[in-house]
Design a protein around this motif. Structure first.
Motif, PDB file in Angstrom:
ATOM      1  N   ALA B  23       0.827  -1.211   0.000  1.00  0.00           N
ATOM      2  CA  ALA B  23       0.000   0.000   0.000  1.00  0.00           C
ATOM      3  C   ALA B  23       0.860   1.261   0.000  1.00  0.00           C
ATOM      4  O   ALA B  23       0.515   2.261  -0.635  1.00  0.00           O
ATOM      5  CB  ALA B  23      -0.912   0.010   1.227  1.00  0.00           C
ATOM      6  N   LEU B  24       2.002   1.190   0.688  1.00  0.00           N
ATOM      7  CA  LEU B  24       2.885   2.364   0.742  1.00  0.00           C
ATOM      8  C   LEU B  24       3.810   2.433  -0.474  1.00  0.00           C
ATOM      9  O   LEU B  24       4.152   3.523  -0.944  1.00  0.00           O
ATOM     10  CB  LEU B  24       3.702   2.368   2.041  1.00  0.00           C
ATOM     11  N   ASP B  25       4.182   1.252  -0.995  1.00  0.00           N
ATOM     12  CA  ASP B  25       4.987   1.224  -2.238  1.00  0.00           C
ATOM     13  C   ASP B  25       4.229   1.955  -3.342  1.00  0.00           C
ATOM     14  O   ASP B  25       4.795   2.717  -4.120  1.00  0.00           O
ATOM     15  CB  ASP B  25       5.228  -0.229  -2.692  1.00  0.00           C
ATOM     16  N   LYS B  26       2.896   1.710  -3.343  1.00  0.00           N
ATOM     17  CA  LYS B  26       2.034   2.266  -4.383  1.00  0.00           C
ATOM     18  C   LYS B  26       2.053   3.795  -4.415  1.00  0.00           C
ATOM     19  O   LYS B  26       1.847   4.402  -5.454  1.00  0.00           O
ATOM     20  CB  LYS B  26       0.602   1.763  -4.146  1.00  0.00           C
ATOM     21  N   ILE B  27       2.259   4.414  -3.246  1.00  0.00           N
ATOM     22  CA  ILE B  27       2.252   5.892  -3.239  1.00  0.00           C
ATOM     23  C   ILE B  27       3.671   6.465  -3.299  1.00  0.00           C
ATOM     24  O   ILE B  27       3.910   7.617  -2.975  1.00  0.00           O
ATOM     25  CB  ILE B  27       1.484   6.458  -2.015  1.00  0.00           C
ATOM     26  N   GLY B  28       4.579   5.609  -3.684  1.00  0.00           N
ATOM     27  CA  GLY B  28       5.938   6.102  -3.939  1.00  0.00           C
ATOM     28  C   GLY B  28       6.868   6.075  -2.743  1.00  0.00           C
ATOM     29  O   GLY B  28       7.867   6.801  -2.735  1.00  0.00           O
ATOM     30  N   CYS B  29       6.575   5.255  -1.733  1.00  0.00           N
ATOM     31  CA  CYS B  29       7.487   5.151  -0.593  1.00  0.00           C
ATOM     32  C   CYS B  29       8.450   3.995  -0.821  1.00  0.00           C
ATOM     33  O   CYS B  29       8.110   3.019  -1.498  1.00  0.00           O
ATOM     34  CB  CYS B  29       6.709   4.878   0.698  1.00  0.00           C
ATOM     35  N   ASP B  30       9.616   4.127  -0.230  1.00  0.00           N
ATOM     36  CA  ASP B  30      10.584   3.036  -0.280  1.00  0.00           C
ATOM     37  C   ASP B  30      10.489   2.359   1.095  1.00  0.00           C
ATOM     38  O   ASP B  30      10.920   2.932   2.087  1.00  0.00           O
ATOM     39  CB  ASP B  30      11.972   3.644  -0.521  1.00  0.00           C
ATOM     40  N   GLU B 114      -2.950   8.116   4.794  1.00  0.00           N
ATOM     41  CA  GLU B 114      -3.335   9.493   5.106  1.00  0.00           C
ATOM     42  C   GLU B 114      -2.353  10.118   6.110  1.00  0.00           C
ATOM     43  O   GLU B 114      -1.939  11.267   5.955  1.00  0.00           O
ATOM     44  CB  GLU B 114      -4.745   9.475   5.696  1.00  0.00           C
ATOM     45  N   ILE B 115      -1.995   9.337   7.122  1.00  0.00           N
ATOM     46  CA  ILE B 115      -1.057   9.847   8.139  1.00  0.00           C
ATOM     47  C   ILE B 115       0.326  10.029   7.539  1.00  0.00           C
ATOM     48  O   ILE B 115       1.018  11.009   7.801  1.00  0.00           O
ATOM     49  CB  ILE B 115      -1.008   8.896   9.359  1.00  0.00           C
ATOM     50  N   ILE B 116       0.722   9.064   6.682  1.00  0.00           N
ATOM     51  CA  ILE B 116       2.028   9.161   6.010  1.00  0.00           C
ATOM     52  C   ILE B 116       2.073  10.441   5.167  1.00  0.00           C
ATOM     53  O   ILE B 116       3.074  11.156   5.136  1.00  0.00           O
ATOM     54  CB  ILE B 116       2.282   7.909   5.120  1.00  0.00           C
ATOM     55  N   ALA B 117       0.960  10.732   4.497  1.00  0.00           N
ATOM     56  CA  ALA B 117       0.907  11.936   3.655  1.00  0.00           C
ATOM     57  C   ALA B 117       1.100  13.190   4.511  1.00  0.00           C
ATOM     58  O   ALA B 117       1.798  14.123   4.113  1.00  0.00           O
ATOM     59  CB  ALA B 117      -0.419  11.991   2.907  1.00  0.00           C
ATOM     60  N   LYS B 118       0.473  13.192   5.698  1.00  0.00           N
ATOM     61  CA  LYS B 118       0.621  14.352   6.597  1.00  0.00           C
ATOM     62  C   LYS B 118       2.075  14.478   7.079  1.00  0.00           C
ATOM     63  O   LYS B 118       2.627  15.576   7.134  1.00  0.00           O
ATOM     64  CB  LYS B 118      -0.284  14.169   7.826  1.00  0.00           C
ATOM     65  N   ALA B 119       2.654  13.316   7.422  1.00  0.00           N
ATOM     66  CA  ALA B 119       4.044  13.319   7.886  1.00  0.00           C
ATOM     67  C   ALA B 119       4.955  13.805   6.765  1.00  0.00           C
ATOM     68  O   ALA B 119       5.879  14.598   6.997  1.00  0.00           O
ATOM     69  CB  ALA B 119       4.444  11.919   8.341  1.00  0.00           C
ATOM     70  N   ALA B 120       4.671  13.337   5.549  1.00  0.00           N
ATOM     71  CA  ALA B 120       5.483  13.739   4.389  1.00  0.00           C
ATOM     72  C   ALA B 120       5.393  15.248   4.195  1.00  0.00           C
ATOM     73  O   ALA B 120       6.399  15.916   3.937  1.00  0.00           O
ATOM     74  CB  ALA B 120       4.994  13.006   3.146  1.00  0.00           C
ATOM     75  N   GLU B 121       4.194  15.768   4.343  1.00  0.00           N
ATOM     76  CA  GLU B 121       3.973  17.198   4.173  1.00  0.00           C
ATOM     77  C   GLU B 121       4.809  17.991   5.189  1.00  0.00           C
ATOM     78  O   GLU B 121       5.421  18.998   4.843  1.00  0.00           O
ATOM     79  CB  GLU B 121       2.489  17.477   4.383  1.00  0.00           C
ATOM     80  N   SER B 122       4.808  17.476   6.438  1.00  0.00           N
ATOM     81  CA  SER B 122       5.576  18.200   7.454  1.00  0.00           C
ATOM     82  C   SER B 122       7.081  18.075   7.220  1.00  0.00           C
ATOM     83  O   SER B 122       7.858  18.853   7.764  1.00  0.00           O
ATOM     84  CB  SER B 122       5.195  17.718   8.857  1.00  0.00           C
ATOM     85  N   LEU B 123       7.483  17.096   6.389  1.00  0.00           N
ATOM     86  CA  LEU B 123       8.902  16.948   6.046  1.00  0.00           C
ATOM     87  C   LEU B 123       9.237  17.714   4.758  1.00  0.00           C
ATOM     88  O   LEU B 123      10.372  17.692   4.284  1.00  0.00           O
ATOM     89  CB  LEU B 123       9.243  15.468   5.847  1.00  0.00           C
ATOM     90  N   GLY B 124       8.191  18.319   4.162  1.00  0.00           N
ATOM     91  CA  GLY B 124       8.397  19.078   2.936  1.00  0.00           C
ATOM     92  C   GLY B 124       8.286  18.243   1.683  1.00  0.00           C
ATOM     93  O   GLY B 124       8.656  18.669   0.600  1.00  0.00           O
ATOM     94  N   VAL B 125       7.765  17.017   1.819  1.00  0.00           N
ATOM     95  CA  VAL B 125       7.546  16.149   0.642  1.00  0.00           C
ATOM     96  C   VAL B 125       6.066  16.243   0.298  1.00  0.00           C
ATOM     97  O   VAL B 125       5.207  15.901   1.106  1.00  0.00           O
ATOM     98  CB  VAL B 125       7.913  14.673   0.950  1.00  0.00           C
ATOM     99  N   SER B 126       5.775  16.757  -0.893  1.00  0.00           N
ATOM    100  CA  SER B 126       4.371  17.058  -1.185  1.00  0.00           C
ATOM    101  C   SER B 126       3.674  16.095  -2.134  1.00  0.00           C
ATOM    102  O   SER B 126       2.462  16.161  -2.283  1.00  0.00           O
ATOM    103  CB  SER B 126       4.268  18.469  -1.738  1.00  0.00           C
ATOM    104  N   ASP B 127       4.422  15.210  -2.811  1.00  0.00           N
ATOM    105  CA  ASP B 127       3.745  14.392  -3.827  1.00  0.00           C
ATOM    106  C   ASP B 127       3.399  12.989  -3.336  1.00  0.00           C
ATOM    107  O   ASP B 127       3.458  12.017  -4.079  1.00  0.00           O
ATOM    108  CB  ASP B 127       4.588  14.328  -5.106  1.00  0.00           C
ATOM    109  N   ILE B 128       3.043  12.868  -2.095  1.00  0.00           N
ATOM    110  CA  ILE B 128       2.643  11.562  -1.552  1.00  0.00           C
ATOM    111  C   ILE B 128       1.139  11.557  -1.405  1.00  0.00           C
ATOM    112  O   ILE B 128       0.571  12.433  -0.753  1.00  0.00           O
ATOM    113  CB  ILE B 128       3.303  11.316  -0.170  1.00  0.00           C
ATOM    114  N   ARG B 129       0.454  10.634  -2.013  1.00  0.00           N
ATOM    115  CA  ARG B 129      -1.015  10.513  -1.845  1.00  0.00           C
ATOM    116  C   ARG B 129      -1.455   9.086  -2.051  1.00  0.00           C
ATOM    117  O   ARG B 129      -0.963   8.431  -2.930  1.00  0.00           O
ATOM    118  CB  ARG B 129      -1.793  11.406  -2.820  1.00  0.00           C
TER     119      ARG B 129
END
Lengths: 274, 129
Positions: B23-30, B114-129
């Motif tokens: 599920a996380l691979d799909k949104i571009g996470c390693d 959803e939480i990962i996306a929020k965490a990514a946003e706070s890290l300055g990574v915006s293209d996670i969804r």
């Protein structure tokens, strides 16, 4: 982004502190508004809801089942308000109506009896003797209400995150303590606490819509999947689950309903004796 | 910022990794997954991750201890705690010790995304969804 409940006895400056806390934080301050919402949603006069939540049971007062119904309505309205977030609540039993939500800061304001008496004398223009008598009578009634209706003693410090004696600390410092505590990281909403509050709100709303079927009905929800625990007797054992499912499924946010019935033995025996 | 987000998931139940990793691979996470917290700690010694997702109750080391270690070594890393035994006290402890968020099991992969996306946003990574 949190919720604050302020519990207090009469003439303890709790409402004043709640209002100032709300003003400092920019939150909505609610007390009577919860009753007004419940009155509007469930069509019960506000006065009846006030009596059910503020007055101790008495022989000529509200019947126990009607009180359970009214409290279920108030609880549903309270949960709906809490879901809005950024709220300071100073009505009764806020710490008991909703439990387990980590971003809810439960505050208790205490004041020395002498200060409460002095405040009552000043506000009501009465003698010290009268003020003392009235306060002690109110405390006694309030204690009975909490014990009989909510099953807890609200003077128990274990129910709160913060207990402040305003006679020693003062109103302004109390406001400062509450506003700085609520900003602590541990009182910020999390995925867990938001979901829990949503589940509680849905459970309370469903219970309010079904309480006429069984005054002791219990509802548990998890992300829209609902479990209802009710009792009935005789033909009700078959019909009640159908009614529960039909009614609950019409409510927004409900995905599935499972009904767990138990037989109301008292009602069955009473029926056989009729 | 469009860099790939490094996520480490630590949970002693293999099914958690099996469901969350794709599920996380799909949104571009390693994503790297560990069932043994001690092995995960060893991996964390070698590599800094953007996000740590850790169960609280695990054999060998509990999630709170892991949270403290990560916070001490990598203050920028966002730690998301998960548990099947959530309580008010546990949630507040995790939050007070610096957890980015806390989620109770069972949850859907979409909830974590959803939480990962929020965490990514706070890290300055915006293209996670």
């Amino acid at each position: 982004m949190s919720i604050v409940t302020v519990s207090r006895r009469t003439y303890s400056r709790g409402k004043e502190i709640a209002e100032k806390v709300a003003e400092v934080l920019g939150y909505e301050c609610v007390g009577r508004e919860v009753l007004l919402l419940a009155s509007k949603e469930y069509g019960i006069p506000e006065e009846r809801l006030y009596k059910a939540t503020h007055e101790a049971p008495s022989f000529l007062g509200i019947t126990p089942n009607a009180r359970k119904r009214y409290i279920a309505y108030v609880k549903a309205a309270f949960a709906a308000y809490m879901l809005k977030d950024n709220v300071v609540y100073h009505g009764p039993a806020g710490e008991l109506l909703i439990q387990g939500v980590s971003h809810l800061l439960r505050v208790r304001i205490n004041a020395d009896l002498e200060d409460r008496v002095a405040l009552r004398m000043e506000r009501d223009k009465i003698t010290e003797k009268e003020a003392r008598k009235k306060i002690l009578r109110d405390d006694d009634k309030h204690g009975k209400l909490m014990k009989w209706v909510y099953g807890r003693d609200d003077t128990d410090a274990g129910l709160y995150d913060l207990v402040i004696n305003v006679s020693q600390i003062g109103v302004d410092k109390a406001v400062e303590i509450v506003t700085s505590t609520v900003k602590l990281k541990k009182f910020q909403p999390m995925a867990y606490s938001i979901r829990l509050l949503k589940n509680i709100e849905l459970s309370c709303r469903i219970a309010a819509h079904l309480i006429d079927l069984d005054p002791d009905i219990r509802v548990r929800s998890e992300s829209g999947n609902v479990h209802v625990y009710a009792k009935a007797s005789g033909r009700g054992m078959k019909r009640t689950p159908e009614i529960i499912k039909e009614r609950a499924m019409k409510l927004p946010g409900v995905k599935s309903v499972e009904v767990h019935m138990s037989e109301d033995l008292f009602e069955r025996i009473a029926g056989e004796m009729r | 910022m469009t860099a790939k987000l490094n996520v480490i998931i630590i949970d002693d139940e293999p099914i958690v990794g099996k469901r969350l990793k794709p599920a996380l691979d799909k949104i571009g996470c390693d994503v790297e997954f560990f069932t043994n917290p001690l092995e995960a700690v060893a991996r964390l010694e070698e590599k800094e991750f953007n996000i740590v997702v850790a169960d609280i109750r695990m054999e060998g080391m509990d999630g709170i201890e892991l949270l403290e270690r990560v916070q001490a070594k990598y203050p920028r890393t966002k730690v998301i705690m998960i548990t099947g035994y959530a309580t008010l006290e546990m949630a507040r402890e995790a939050q007070a010790k610096g957890a980015f968020d806390f989620i109770a099991k069972p949850f859907k992969p979409a909830d974590l995304r959803e939480i990962i996306a929020k965490a990514a946003e706070s890290l300055g990574v915006s293209d996670i969804r």
